[in-house]
Motif scaffolding. Structure first.
Motif, PDB file in Angstrom:
ATOM      1  N   VAL A  49      24.607 -47.143  -9.041  1.00  0.00           N
ATOM      2  CA  VAL A  49      23.631 -48.221  -9.157  1.00  0.00           C
ATOM      3  C   VAL A  49      23.933 -49.133 -10.336  1.00  0.00           C
ATOM      4  CG1 VAL A  49      21.188 -48.739  -9.426  1.00  0.00           C
ATOM      5  CG2 VAL A  49      21.889 -46.725  -8.148  1.00  0.00           C
ATOM      6  N   ASP A  78      21.124 -53.683  -0.153  1.00  0.00           N
ATOM      7  CA  ASP A  78      22.543 -53.703   0.183  1.00  0.00           C
ATOM      8  C   ASP A  78      22.853 -54.739   1.261  1.00  0.00           C
ATOM      9  OD1 ASP A  78      23.501 -51.997  -1.622  1.00  0.00           O
ATOM     10  OD2 ASP A  78      23.496 -50.217  -0.346  1.00  0.00           O
ATOM     11  N   TRP A  89      15.952 -49.564  -0.351  1.00  0.00           N
ATOM     12  CA  TRP A  89      17.249 -49.603  -1.028  1.00  0.00           C
ATOM     13  C   TRP A  89      18.320 -50.153  -0.082  1.00  0.00           C
ATOM     14  CZ3 TRP A  89      18.997 -49.756  -5.688  1.00  0.00           C
ATOM     15  CH2 TRP A  89      20.356 -49.550  -5.922  1.00  0.00           C
ATOM     16  N   ALA A  90      18.269 -49.711   1.172  1.00  0.00           N
ATOM     17  CA  ALA A  90      19.251 -50.192   2.144  1.00  0.00           C
ATOM     18  C   ALA A  90      19.130 -51.707   2.330  1.00  0.00           C
ATOM     19  CB  ALA A  90      19.062 -49.476   3.477  1.00  0.00           C
ATOM     20  N   LEU A 136      22.916 -58.124  -0.352  1.00  0.00           N
ATOM     21  CA  LEU A 136      24.079 -58.323  -1.228  1.00  0.00           C
ATOM     22  C   LEU A 136      25.327 -58.592  -0.398  1.00  0.00           C
ATOM     23  CD1 LEU A 136      23.527 -55.584  -3.942  1.00  0.00           C
ATOM     24  CD2 LEU A 136      23.281 -58.048  -4.196  1.00  0.00           C
ATOM     25  N   LYS A 137      25.451 -57.859   0.697  1.00  0.00           N
ATOM     26  CA  LYS A 137      26.611 -58.041   1.564  1.00  0.00           C
ATOM     27  C   LYS A 137      26.596 -59.441   2.163  1.00  0.00           C
ATOM     28  CE  LYS A 137      29.378 -56.012   5.114  1.00  0.00           C
ATOM     29  NZ  LYS A 137      29.447 -57.289   5.828  1.00  0.00           N
ATOM     30  N   GLN A 196      27.141 -51.330  -9.953  1.00  0.00           N
ATOM     31  CA  GLN A 196      26.963 -52.317  -8.898  1.00  0.00           C
ATOM     32  C   GLN A 196      26.025 -53.437  -9.351  1.00  0.00           C
ATOM     33  OE1 GLN A 196      25.843 -50.520  -5.201  1.00  0.00           O
ATOM     34  NE2 GLN A 196      25.888 -52.469  -4.120  1.00  0.00           N
ATOM     35  N   ILE A 238      30.958 -51.706  -4.858  1.00  0.00           N
ATOM     36  CA  ILE A 238      30.089 -51.054  -3.870  1.00  0.00           C
ATOM     37  C   ILE A 238      30.392 -49.565  -3.838  1.00  0.00           C
ATOM     38  CG2 ILE A 238      29.552 -50.849  -1.412  1.00  0.00           C
ATOM     39  CD1 ILE A 238      30.087 -53.844  -1.171  1.00  0.00           C
ATOM     40  N   GLY A 239      29.365 -48.786  -4.015  1.00  0.00           N
ATOM     41  CA  GLY A 239      29.548 -47.343  -3.937  1.00  0.00           C
ATOM     42  C   GLY A 239      29.943 -46.680  -5.253  1.00  0.00           C
ATOM     43  N   ARG A 285      14.648 -56.457  -3.947  1.00  0.00           N
ATOM     44  CA  ARG A 285      14.589 -55.648  -5.163  1.00  0.00           C
ATOM     45  C   ARG A 285      13.129 -55.409  -5.556  1.00  0.00           C
ATOM     46  NH1 ARG A 285      18.801 -58.211  -8.854  1.00  0.00           N
ATOM     47  NH2 ARG A 285      17.102 -59.578  -9.422  1.00  0.00           N
ATOM     48  N   GLN A 292      32.524 -56.678  -4.750  1.00  0.00           N
ATOM     49  CA  GLN A 292      32.819 -55.916  -3.533  1.00  0.00           C
ATOM     50  C   GLN A 292      33.446 -54.571  -3.855  1.00  0.00           C
ATOM     51  OE1 GLN A 292      34.930 -58.506  -0.798  1.00  0.00           O
ATOM     52  NE2 GLN A 292      33.353 -58.075   0.732  1.00  0.00           N
ATOM     53  N   GLU A 316      27.014 -57.418  -9.582  1.00  0.00           N
ATOM     54  CA  GLU A 316      26.237 -58.406  -8.844  1.00  0.00           C
ATOM     55  C   GLU A 316      25.622 -59.424  -9.795  1.00  0.00           C
ATOM     56  OE1 GLU A 316      26.213 -58.941  -5.759  1.00  0.00           O
ATOM     57  OE2 GLU A 316      27.151 -57.105  -5.028  1.00  0.00           O
TER      58      GLU A 316
END
Lengths: 191, 404
Positions: free
Chosen positions: A90, A44, A40-41, A47-48, A93, A86-87, A141, A83, A97
């Protein structure tokens, strides 16, 4: 040397096997759960990376595409929304995206009309980065979903499901693409 | 699921154990026949094996890369290659991106080395790099990374050390028996010992001849199986079997041999670097399955990309019920659809790819590059003295700026 000692040995052996099984299954479950978290990390991170690429892309493209204000603005605002998302969970976000992906693919489709831009070295390098980042997003993913599947199988299948139930291992959630825009890629055609 | 592909490999295990037993047999009987002590022979065999294993474990990968004259590339040298490898690292869940090497050789090939997933390298020849488009490159890299992920590199190194030890023992044994004379007769002090000695010597001679051949055949069998598995995992990681299939087809079209290949490392390559034209299709003495069959299996996956789809295609193409993927890897697997081919907008064409690769190789040979205003690219040899160079095309004199 009575029957008592033999019984004791058998009981000890069985106990040993049971504890060994619980031990190994528990560790296996923890490993898989961490793998899911780690996967999962990874999403992120990618995406960043895409968010960071976009200002650079806009800077390069701006000079060439004077007549595509709308397309460019759509990308910038989609990026800002993504942006902000984020947070926020799911689902939200993934939706933001998804919008960004489709805004970007509209932009890349329009590029076809600007041969000067297409020949620009800087742009070519950026385009490779962008293509690859899109790939990395979908591969991370994919890896996340693969990891969730493995983990869920382990928590639901006999006999490891007993241990999973005892220690409260919950099944993981798949990353589904929810944004309508992402599910049906935009068809841009130029007569 | 697919992580279990590396463990629980009963058939591979049986083959490895068979090779190990062969080594012990050779050691025992040669020892018995030559120094009259089977245990002594065993000790010698195991010593040679341990030393070779230690060397292969700690030095094997750097040795292979050095022998192949591979050069490590940085992300800026070839962003596309680097990106493709990173994509496959993400898809396979490797802990770290492998080091990437390029080999200056027109023959198309690629290989992976490294004893564990966090200390691995992939190498590709310039000939292959310039032939493949993005999807095909992805397929090849997925295959190589599968070798790392499935721990094939470690397994094949282990097996080739076993094989090497058997060959060395048989070679020494035959020399000692021929020139030193078999002194087994010395032991025949007990009654009827002469007859037993004769049998031992006969068995030793037989083993000396047959063991290296048998070990080689076992080794090839293990290697071929791991190639199928790497193809299957590669298709799963990319979700696009066609990429690897078409890359294999391009590779098969070439008949050039790799200059720097070594027989011992042949299983690490994507295709056998020593294949000769017109070899029988399902040859027992090949490290790799025939390419045409690998392509056919990948193309028969019927829109799927899962290990189960590969298994089914494998059985269909080979026309037998025996599969190649361990059943434990198939438990709980869900159908996975292959993705569609997508038009990559920035895909460089064949000419650009060739130019890109040759630019890289020039750079590695320390050649400078001067872009003349007339559009000519001037390659400046590292030994050229002077501060300027004249363009042979338009006659302009270009200054040579800061060269190392």
């Amino acid at each position: 040397m009575g029957i008592g000692i033999i019984v004791l040995i058998v009981v000890l052996a069985v106990l040993f096997l049971v504890i060994g099984f619980i031990w190994m299954t528990y560790n296996g479950l923890v490993r898989l759960r961490n793998q899911v978290k780690n996967a999962w990390a990874q999403i992120d991170v990618q995406l960043k990376r895409r968010h960071d690429l976009i200002p650079n892309l806009m800077e390069t493209v701006k000079g060439y595409m004077k007549h595509e204000r709308e397309t460019l603005e759509a990308v910038t605002s989609a990026r800002n929304l993504a942006q902000k998302a984020i947070g926020t969970g799911v689902g939200a976000q993934a939706k933001a995206e998804g919008e960004l992906s489709s805004a970007l693919s509209r932009l890349l489709a329009v590029v076809e009309n600007y041969p000067d831009l297409k020949a620009n070295q800087n742009f070519m390098a950026l385009q490779e980065e962008l293509t690859s980042t899109e790939n990395k997003i979908s591969f991370s993913r994919q890896y996340y979903n693969d990891s969730v599947l493995t983990y869920n199988n382990k928590t639901q299948m006999v006999p490891s499901n007993i241990i999973a139930g005892m220690f409260g291992f919950k099944t993981g959630e798949f990353f589904e693409v929810t944004a309508a825009a992402e599910r049906e890629a935009p068809k841009v055609s130029f007569g | 699921m697919w992580e279990q592909i590396r463990s629980n490999q009963t058939r591979t295990l049986v083959l490895v154990v068979a090779m190990g037993l062969l080594l012990l047999l050779v050691g025992y009987f040669l020892g018995e026949a030559i120094f009259g002590s089977g245990i002594g022979g065993l000790v010698v065999a195991i010593l040679i094996w341990v030393v070779m294993n230690l060397f292969a474990y700690f030095q094997g990968d750097s040795m292979i890369l050095a022998i192949s004259r591979a050069r490590k590339i940085s992300p800026d040298d070839h962003p596309r290659l680097y990106n493709v490898v990173e994509e496959m690292k993400i898809a396979s869940g490797l802990p770290k991106i492998p080091d990437i090497y390029i080999i200056d050789d027109p023959s198309p090939n690629a290989f992976a080395v490294g004893r564990d997933p966090s200390r691995a390298s992939v190498a590709i020849t310039s000939g292959l790099l310039e032939r493949l488009n993005r999807d095909e490159l992805q397929g090849v890299m997925a295959h190589e990374i599968s070798h790392i992920k499935n721990r094939d590199v470690l397994l094949m190194t282990f097996c080739s050390v076993l094989l090497g030890t058997i060959v060395i023992l048989a070679w020494f044994g035959s020399r000692m028996m021929l020139f030193g004379g078999a002194r087994g007769g010395r032991r025949s002090s007990g009654g009827g010992g002469g007859y037993a000695t004769l049998i031992i010597v006969a068995v030793a001679i037989l083993l000396m001849i047959l063991a290296p051949i048998a070990a080689q055949l076992i080794y090839y069998a293990i290697s071929r199986k791991r190639e199928y598995l790497a193809d299957a995992s590669g298709a799963l990681y990319t979700r696009y079997p066609e990429g690897l299939a078409s890359a294999l087809e391009k590779i098969a079209g070439s008949t050039q041999e790799l200059k720097t290949a070594n027989q011992a490392f042949a299983p690490m390559y994507i295709i056998n670097p020593f294949r000769s034209k017109g070899r029988a299709a399902s040859d027992l003495t090949s490290t790799h399955p025939p390419i045409s069959e690998r392509v056919r299996i990948l193309r028969s996956m019927a829109g799927g990309a899962s290990l189960a789809a590969y298994e089914k295609a494998y059985q269909e193409v080979r026309g037998s019920g025996r599969g190649v993927i361990p059943p434990s890897a198939l438990v709980g697997e869900t159908p996975v659809a292959a993705r569609k081919a997508e038009a990559v907008p920035a895909e460089p064409g064949k000419v650009e790819r060739a130019r890109e690769t040759s630019d890289l190789l020039w750079k590695y040979s320390n050649y400078g590059l001067v872009n003349c205003e007339c559009g000519t690219k001037l390659r400046v040899p590292p030994k050229l003295r002077g501060s300027s160079i004249r363009c042979p095309h338009c006659g302009r004199v270009n200054p040579l700026s800061s060269r190392p």
